[in-house]
Design an enzyme around this catalytic site. Sequence first.
Site, PDB file in Angstrom:
ATOM      1  CG  HIS A 137       2.119   5.144  -2.392  1.00  0.00           C
ATOM      2  ND1 HIS A 137       2.972   5.283  -1.319  1.00  0.00           N
ATOM      3  CD2 HIS A 137       2.763   4.327  -3.269  1.00  0.00           C
ATOM      4  CE1 HIS A 137       4.065   4.557  -1.539  1.00  0.00           C
ATOM      5  NE2 HIS A 137       3.965   3.968  -2.709  1.00  0.00           N
ATOM      6  CG  HIS A 141       6.295   5.390  -7.442  1.00  0.00           C
ATOM      7  ND1 HIS A 141       4.970   5.713  -7.334  1.00  0.00           N
ATOM      8  CD2 HIS A 141       6.541   4.493  -6.440  1.00  0.00           C
ATOM      9  CE1 HIS A 141       4.430   5.047  -6.334  1.00  0.00           C
ATOM     10  NE2 HIS A 141       5.362   4.301  -5.772  1.00  0.00           N
ATOM     11  CD  GLU A 194      -4.061  -1.722  -0.833  1.00  0.00           C
ATOM     12  OE1 GLU A 194      -2.963  -2.028  -1.324  1.00  0.00           O
ATOM     13  OE2 GLU A 194      -4.660  -0.678  -1.105  1.00  0.00           O
TER      14      GLU A 194
END
Lengths: 360, 360
Positions: free
Chosen positions: B247, B264, B236
Amino acid sequence: MRTLNVALGDRGYPIHIGRGLLGDPSLILPFLRTPRVAIVTNDVVGPLYLDRLQAGLRDLGVQVHAVTLPDGEAHKDWPTLNLIFDMLLAERCERSTTLLALGGGVVGDMTGFAAATYQRGVPFIQIPTTLLSQVDSSVGGKTAINHPLGKNMIGAFYQPKLVLADTGTLDTLPARELAAGLAEVIKYGLIRDPVFFEWLESNIERLVAREPEALAFAIERSCANKAEVVAADETEQGERALLNLGHTFGHAIETGMGYGAWLHGEAVAAGTMMAAELSCRLGWIGTDDVARIEALHRRAGLPVHGPRLGAARYLELMAHDKKVEAGRLRLILLRGIGRAVIHADATHTAIAAAIEARCA
Amino acid sequence: MRTLNVALGDRGYPIHIGRGLLGDPSLILPFLRTPRVAIVTNDVVGPLYLDRLQAGLRDLGVQVHAVTLPDGEAHKDWPTLNLIFDMLLAERCERSTTLLALGGGVVGDMTGFAAATYQRGVPFIQIPTTLLSQVDSSVGGKTAINHPLGKNMIGAFYQPKLVLADTGTLDTLPARELAAGLAEVIKYGLIRDPVFFEWLESNIERLVAREPEALAFAIERSCANKAEVVAADETEQGERALLNLGHTFGHAIETGMGYGAWLHGEAVAAGTMMAAELSCRLGWIGTDDVARIEALHRRAGLPVHGPRLGAARYLELMAHDKKVEAGRLRLILLRGIGRAVIHADATHTAIAAAIEARCA
């Protein structure tokens, strides 16, 4: 200042060794991704060096956070590790913040593990302040915490960006800790550097007396040995395991006595004598070799016998070792002074006999 | 059975997708270093599938250990992680023992982190049993546990050796969890696959009805998207951040409401609507695009508004995000359906306004 390099490609890094390096934080600056650091230290080392390091970094425009952990192997656990995470999150430290480990092996191992896992990995720098951490634990990227059932059982291979070993910090090191560091110094001679072992036989008293030039040489030679081994086998698939001479026995002593009762280096010294004893009983080295190894440890102020836990308890504790494979204990033994090997065929009876012979 | 590969060189691995794969443990056997595994599952999934998996492996001569964790995001913490370490150490599992994660995203993330850190790293295999974990969390090597101050704050990048997605396990998945998984499926369409987004607009009811062929296609397409992104950016540094659409807002919802109150995927759905709202207010997408995104989420049975925590609280929680750099919040926003970008220049005022518009 002397500089060695750990050759690990894009994970490689320098080791600077010298007197007074802590007073020169410009050595750190080139290794920071952003001008922001979080220093981790303990309540023994912090009062001696934290202010100086913080002030020097702030003078260079670096934002500095710090957390002080309780000292000692007994605190190398999750609740103490979590103090680091609490601080990093409370201060909103980012993925680009660099952690600095200012202290001995416990601080270095815990800071490294925190760096390996905070936000899945942030940079870190080792500033070891004990002989043991300068010659061993700060180099090579082994990070970990303990579990009640075994030492260093939870951790990661995670390399620092820089190791800064200020030999001046050894001036304040208790004699017992200096001796514990010498156990790892002697280890390098035993496993792969017979010339260095002979140098130690001629100079061990100079090290105990902390003669700066002798210490600087021993630290550099130790780091050079470690750097070579780590570069060849970063994650301990083979040769790196040789660095664990005395450690499987030693971990049993540390765990069996309760973390902190024996210093790591003391346990390694007694464990090394057990490994030497077993090597002798296998006919690989002579009793004269064992006597030389014992004499050097004694002159360094190190124990040459382990505590009387009973051989069965030793074996039980050793069965948790990370080097166990397919149920077989892989021990590091000696084929000579300066020549260590991995051996998985020793019987429990033979191991127990060597342990018993080396308990007092 | 369909097989995709995550192209990460010597850390690459296959993803097998198909109905009934759990009944064929010979698929697992080639990926074990030694015939010994430790299965980690939870108290919801374990009763459904653990016996079958254990028996199948034992029939093939594999030594099997197992530990069952309490289910749910609220248990994605250190004490629960430690149950895995306790079992591994009590059973004296070795560096060559393979961990198997049998369950959803929480089990996968925790097992992966345990594998990354037990004895500094042991192999592991993902056997995801929820839609969310099959399309997202089991692929790509992100492992972590939560900290009271932030979600997934302690973890590692650590790749599995194999992902085995048995679509038959979705038969037993509660409807709410199926919907939560669809939030991540929709995400792939939104960030990089507009053709897939249109397919979802035509077929979302088939997925909600669990039509096997539709599910298999959606899972494979999602995994293919994820595998491409991960192969291009494992840790990342860039493109992979796009997978976090919704997110940063979503983590604020999860942390702010207490882990487990919102699933989630539900939090990601509401967070994605906030990201879409902000993108629209920046003039990057039209209100018609926002309406399409909202409609698809609604048809999937997902929330399209976040809870009323107050924008200030959202911003406070978001400041802990791992994508914060130099104090600036890096958000994933939309330049169009199928085109996500990283944006670090949104003002707190603009972000707050988008949040307020999407709370109910």
